[in-house]
Design an enzyme around this catalytic site. Structure first.
Site, PDB file in Angstrom:
ATOM      1  N   GLU A  71       0.592  -1.322  -0.142  1.00 54.38           N
ATOM      2  CA  GLU A  71      -0.436   0.141  -0.257  1.00 54.38           C
ATOM      3  C   GLU A  71       1.119   0.871   0.296  1.00 54.38           C
ATOM      4  O   GLU A  71       2.231   1.310  -0.042  1.00 54.38           O
ATOM      5  CB  GLU A  71      -1.086  -0.121   0.913  1.00 54.38           C
ATOM      6  CG  GLU A  71      -0.049  -0.386   2.522  1.00 54.38           C
ATOM      7  CD  GLU A  71      -0.909  -0.294   3.453  1.00 54.38           C
ATOM      8  OE1 GLU A  71      -0.898   0.121   5.266  1.00 54.38           O
ATOM      9  OE2 GLU A  71      -1.536  -1.772   3.762  1.00 54.38           O
ATOM     10  N   LYS A  82       2.906   4.645   0.892  1.00 51.36           N
ATOM     11  CA  LYS A  82       3.434   5.410   2.463  1.00 51.36           C
ATOM     12  C   LYS A  82       3.286   6.640   2.399  1.00 51.36           C
ATOM     13  O   LYS A  82       3.216   7.335   1.734  1.00 51.36           O
ATOM     14  CB  LYS A  82       5.199   4.844   2.488  1.00 51.36           C
ATOM     15  CG  LYS A  82       5.553   5.601   3.709  1.00 51.36           C
ATOM     16  CD  LYS A  82       6.500   4.978   4.014  1.00 51.36           C
ATOM     17  CE  LYS A  82       7.179   5.548   5.596  1.00 51.36           C
ATOM     18  NZ  LYS A  82       7.438   6.289   5.543  1.00 51.36           N
ATOM     19  N   ASP A  90       2.632  10.695   2.945  1.00 52.55           N
ATOM     20  CA  ASP A  90       3.652  11.378   4.044  1.00 52.55           C
ATOM     21  C   ASP A  90       2.580  12.588   4.243  1.00 52.55           C
ATOM     22  O   ASP A  90       2.515  13.465   4.523  1.00 52.55           O
ATOM     23  CB  ASP A  90       4.524  12.175   2.718  1.00 52.55           C
ATOM     24  CG  ASP A  90       5.419  12.979   2.969  1.00 52.55           C
ATOM     25  OD1 ASP A  90       5.381  12.548   4.601  1.00 52.55           O
ATOM     26  OD2 ASP A  90       6.343  13.629   2.018  1.00 52.55           O
ATOM     27  N   TYR A 119      -4.267   3.031   7.818  1.00 53.98           N
ATOM     28  CA  TYR A 119      -3.499   1.758   7.371  1.00 53.98           C
ATOM     29  C   TYR A 119      -3.604   0.230   8.338  1.00 53.98           C
ATOM     30  O   TYR A 119      -3.280  -0.299   7.916  1.00 53.98           O
ATOM     31  CB  TYR A 119      -2.424   2.646   6.455  1.00 53.98           C
ATOM     32  CG  TYR A 119      -2.091   3.152   7.743  1.00 53.98           C
ATOM     33  CD1 TYR A 119      -0.945   3.108   8.461  1.00 53.98           C
ATOM     34  CD2 TYR A 119      -1.347   4.025   6.711  1.00 53.98           C
ATOM     35  CE1 TYR A 119      -0.554   3.355   9.529  1.00 53.98           C
ATOM     36  CE2 TYR A 119      -1.325   5.180   7.820  1.00 53.98           C
ATOM     37  CZ  TYR A 119      -0.163   5.086   8.949  1.00 53.98           C
ATOM     38  OH  TYR A 119       0.669   5.982   9.374  1.00 53.98           O
ATOM     39  N   LYS A 129      11.841   3.511   0.220  1.00 54.93           N
ATOM     40  CA  LYS A 129      11.398   5.126  -0.139  1.00 54.93           C
ATOM     41  C   LYS A 129      11.319   5.099  -1.563  1.00 54.93           C
ATOM     42  O   LYS A 129      12.659   4.605  -1.969  1.00 54.93           O
ATOM     43  CB  LYS A 129      12.074   5.262   0.795  1.00 54.93           C
ATOM     44  CG  LYS A 129      12.302   5.460   2.496  1.00 54.93           C
ATOM     45  CD  LYS A 129      11.110   5.794   3.043  1.00 54.93           C
ATOM     46  CE  LYS A 129      12.376   7.431   3.408  1.00 54.93           C
ATOM     47  NZ  LYS A 129      11.059   7.926   4.352  1.00 54.93           N
ATOM     48  N   CYS A 163      16.440  50.721  -0.874  1.00 56.53           N
ATOM     49  CA  CYS A 163      15.760  49.823  -1.441  1.00 56.53           C
ATOM     50  C   CYS A 163      17.193  49.393  -2.905  1.00 56.53           C
ATOM     51  O   CYS A 163      18.047  50.089  -3.141  1.00 56.53           O
ATOM     52  CB  CYS A 163      14.943  50.456  -2.327  1.00 56.53           C
ATOM     53  SG  CYS A 163      14.170  49.104  -3.775  1.00 56.53           S
ATOM     54  N   CYS A 178      16.052  51.357  -6.593  1.00 49.06           N
ATOM     55  CA  CYS A 178      15.530  52.924  -6.401  1.00 49.06           C
ATOM     56  C   CYS A 178      16.677  53.819  -5.261  1.00 49.06           C
ATOM     57  O   CYS A 178      16.751  54.975  -5.269  1.00 49.06           O
ATOM     58  CB  CYS A 178      14.852  53.522  -6.435  1.00 49.06           C
ATOM     59  SG  CYS A 178      13.520  53.346  -4.972  1.00 49.06           S
ATOM     60  N   CYS A 187       9.350  48.972   0.019  1.00 46.46           N
ATOM     61  CA  CYS A 187      10.856  50.788  -0.979  1.00 46.46           C
ATOM     62  C   CYS A 187       9.094  51.726  -0.728  1.00 46.46           C
ATOM     63  O   CYS A 187       8.335  50.862  -1.285  1.00 46.46           O
ATOM     64  CB  CYS A 187      11.140  50.278  -1.951  1.00 46.46           C
ATOM     65  SG  CYS A 187      11.110  51.616  -3.408  1.00 46.46           S
ATOM     66  N   CYS A 224       9.786  53.541  -8.047  1.00 48.63           N
ATOM     67  CA  CYS A 224      10.767  52.346  -8.190  1.00 48.63           C
ATOM     68  C   CYS A 224      10.107  51.845  -9.335  1.00 48.63           C
ATOM     69  O   CYS A 224       9.415  50.825  -9.330  1.00 48.63           O
ATOM     70  CB  CYS A 224      10.590  51.738  -6.570  1.00 48.63           C
ATOM     71  SG  CYS A 224      11.655  49.918  -6.562  1.00 48.63           S
TER      72      CYS A 224
END
Ligand code: IVH
Length: 699
Positions: free
Chosen positions: A138, A140, A142, A251, A343, A437, A440, A455, A460
């Site tokens: 089945e 796995k 995550d 499961y 895995k 910034c 500019c 900024c 700008c």
């Protein structure tokens, strides 16, 4: 869980309840009525969350749910813990007490290739003295692992894994997961107590939506759905947990207390039992095979399917199917000998943090971007990663020269998971944030309570260019052939200074640019012209008002007949709109009270851009397609696919991505293929032509 007969009778009951919503009168036998309605709602929860194959629309479900709420409010003595209404509403949690699992939650041994699996199988055969073993294989999942305990058919306790022996009690949060039944008939198998293990997940779609919202609000997103599921289980506000749309796969049965021997003798039988009792077990995702060769073939094949699944998996789990044999094989101190994880290729990799650059976005936000030593993760070479803001850098303890762990899962943008502090050699240096910034050179400013430096110069260059790029983008005004590269080119050449400049472009001058042929010029001109009548929500989204994403833009567009009406709205009035809270309302208010923005909007209108709402919807539920789902397939001859889809949404309908019983209308164009075939098998789907669809549209 529900056989054909029961399903049929439940469908009939559903119809009757739906018809009776407005004329409900069950005063005489209210207790039976409420229980019957719960039975109907549980069935639809099961169809939606466990079978992922609903039979009624979300709107119909919500109507029945609200009816149950109403009946229970009128009869509070009849409310039971396992009522579908009692998942939410418990409010805030003080703490998560530590609890001991009935059986320790061990982890699994890992394998990475066929040789590892062959080795493991050989040992298992030796120990069991069998020539061949039957395995159940089945996915796995995550996510974050949990345990559930049911006593006398009621969900009694749920806990996180913790250290495997003791975990945190999170029952109130687990109750928010709709695929976890609050009640299940274990007694029909002679079971009075059972402990079940499973994994809590957030599916990729919900994860993306949630992360997009965080980014929109300037909050660093989660690195992956796993972190976000684990984090969600530890929230102390159950209403917020409910909003996260968690899912669970169950499961493993780790403990059973029973008075007879009526339980299944195999693991796959247990998964069937769980499924039959209303749990989302991996019944449909598992296979049972004899011998390790078939296992190897299956796990290798499944890895190719990984990206097509709606949730993340990081491998497969191979389990000895016979439960007596499992017992004989037993466990080591770390893991069972009867199971092994296979895995998949890692989506994490280590790299070095070389440098940090600073990008200025359309709202002036200065975002640090880490330049890293090129590394291949999840099939893509990564060289730079956004590291969001100063706080994030502190939280992750990042320094130039650090060895870092990065992750890129599925279509999620790459993230830094952590830095390896233990690998530092003293040569690492702190990341310096600029005071001005980088584009500019104007001052940077950090509003109180925010994590982002901005900024302050709205002229700008970086901000202007980013604003125009956003305005022309696909989800905003969708001006084709006016992509990022052209915006930058036109700006650098001085052809374009701001958003209205798009509509004042000197095409003769553009025609002189190298590589701009007659055809591309015509395409550009046509695309700019046709964008003038884009629906209002696209314009609103395109304006790039802070916190106003596509969904909020659609809601706002329905509030007014003309965009400039917003100049007369107070913040309180703005908050009346769905999903618009104090922060969002404040941002919209400021936008429509800024003289420069108003001048820009007036200029756009003078240039022929429609600020009108062509189709105002007063209430989504009054609209012709309210609660209805549509899918287009094949080539349409009169409408563009995107504008047909927009028409559905404008009229309160929803576009779905695939054929399922959740679909109400399949609109079929030329050369329709597998979707049409699939839809023909589902009787509830109405299959209509493009002409039929056009006729359904309000005039
Ligand atoms: S069986 C006694 N089955 O993987 C063994 N675990 O690395 C019980 N996991 O802690 C676990 N999908 O959180 C099992 N189909 C699956 C699984 C699964 C994910 C997780 C689980 C476990 C970890 C082990």
């Amino acid at each position: 869980m529900y056989d054909k007969e029961q399903t049929k009778s439940l469908q009939q009951k559903t119809k009757e309840w739906l018809l009776s919503i407005n004329s409900i009168n069950i005063k005489e036998n209210v207790a039976d009525g409420i229980e019957d309605l719960r039975y109907v709602l549980r069935f639809h929860e099961y169809r939606y969350y466990v079978q992922t194959n609903p039979l009624i629309s979300d709107f119909e479900y919500d109507s029945l749910y609200k009816l149950l709420e109403k009946l229970e409010t009128e009869n509070p003595a009849l409310i039971t813990e396992d009522s579908p209404t009692q998942r939410v509403g418990k409010g805030l949690i003080n703490s998560f007490p530590k609890v001991q699992h009935l059986v320790p939650m061990l982890s699994l041994e890992n394998s990475y290739n066929a040789a590892d699996l062959l080795d493991w199988d050989r040992k298992a055969r030796q120990l069991s003295d069998l020539p061949e073993i039957e395995y159940c294989v089945e996915p796995k999942f995550d996510g974050a692992s949990i345990s559930l305990i049911y006593d006398n058919d009621q969900l009694n306790r749920s806990a996180t894994r913790g250290d495997g022996v003791v975990g945190d009690e999170i029952t109130l949060n687990t109750r928010q997961i709709k695929s976890v039944p609050l009640t299940a008939k274990f007694s029909s198998y002679g079971i009075d107590q059972i402990e079940i293990r499973g994994e809590v997940l957030i599916n990729k779609n919900n994860f993306k939506k949630y992360n997009d919202k965080l980014i929109e609000e300037g909050i660093p997103p989660f690195a992956n759905p796993r972190n976000s599921a684990a984090g969600s289980l530890r929230i102390k506000d159950t209403v917020e947990v409910s909003r996260r749309n968690l899912e669970a796969f169950l499961y493993h049965v780790s403990y059973i207390s029973t008075t007879n021997n009526r339980q299944p003798p195999t693991h796959s039988g247990m998964l069937d039992m769980l499924w039959n009792l209303g749990f989302r077990s991996p019944k449909k995702e598992m296979i049972v095979v004899k011998g390790i060769d078939k296992v190897i073939h299956h796990v290798e094949e499944f890895e190719n399917k990984r990206d097509t699944l709606p949730y993340e998996i990081d491998g497969m789990v191979v389990k000895v199917n016979d439960l007596h044999l499992q017992e004989r094989l037993g466990m080591t101190s770390h893991h069972p000998r009867w199971a092994i994880a296979f895995k998949f290729k890692a989506r994490q990799a280590t790299s070095k943090l070389l440098n940090v650059g600073f990008q200025v976005g359309r709202t002036g936000a200065v975002t640090p971007v880490a330049k890293i030593a090129a590394v291949l993760v999840g099939g893509v070479t990564v060289t730079s990663i956004s590291i969001h803001n100063e706080e994030y850098i502190k939280e992750k303890n990042l320094m130039l020269g650090d060895t870092i762990l990065i992750e890129r899962s599925g279509d999620v943008i790459p993230q830094i998971v952590k830095s390896f502090v233990e690998l530092r050699n003293g040569g690492e240096t702190a990341i310096q944030f600029p005071t001005h910034c980088p584009v500019c050179n104007d001052n940077l400013f950090k509003p109180e309570g925010e994590a982002v430096w901005r900024c302050i110069n709205i002229n700008c260059a970086a901000q202007v260019v980013e604003r125009v790029i956003h305005f022309v983008s696909k989800d905003a005004m969708d001006i084709k052939s006016f992509g990022e590269a052209n915006v930058r080119k036109f700006y650098d050449l001085g052809f374009l200074k701001d958003v209205p400049g798009i509509y004042e472009l000197n095409f003769e001058a553009v025609g002189q640019i190298d590589g701009f042929g007659k055809k591309s010029l015509e395409n550009l001109q046509a695309a700019i012209g046709s964008s003038k009548t884009q629906p209002l929500h696209r314009l609103i989204y395109g304006l790039g008002i802070r916190y106003v994403g596509e969904t909020t833009a659609k809601i706002l567009a329905n509030v007014v007949d003309h965009l400039l009406e917003f100049t007369n709205f107070s913040e309180e009035q703005l908050q009346q709109a769905e999903d618009v809270g104090i922060k969002v309302a404040g941002s919209i208010y400021r936008f429509f009270h800024d003289e420069k923005n108003l001048q820009m909007l007036q200029k756009l209108e003078q240039l022929g851009i429609s600020l009108k709402n062509q189709k105002k919807q007063s209430n989504v539920n009054d609209t012709p397609f309210a609660g209805q789902t549509f899918l287009f397939t094949g080539t349409l001859s009169q409408l563009k696919r995107s504008s047909a889809e927009e028409k559905v949404e404008e009229n309160g309908g929803k576009i779905v991505s695939g054929v399922s019983s959740k679909l109400n209308y399949l609109v079929v164009g030329d050369d329709a293929g597998s979707k049409l075939e699939k839809a023909k098998k589902i009787q509830t789907i109405k299959i209509i032509s493009e002409e039929d669809f056009i006729k359904m549209l309000p005039t």
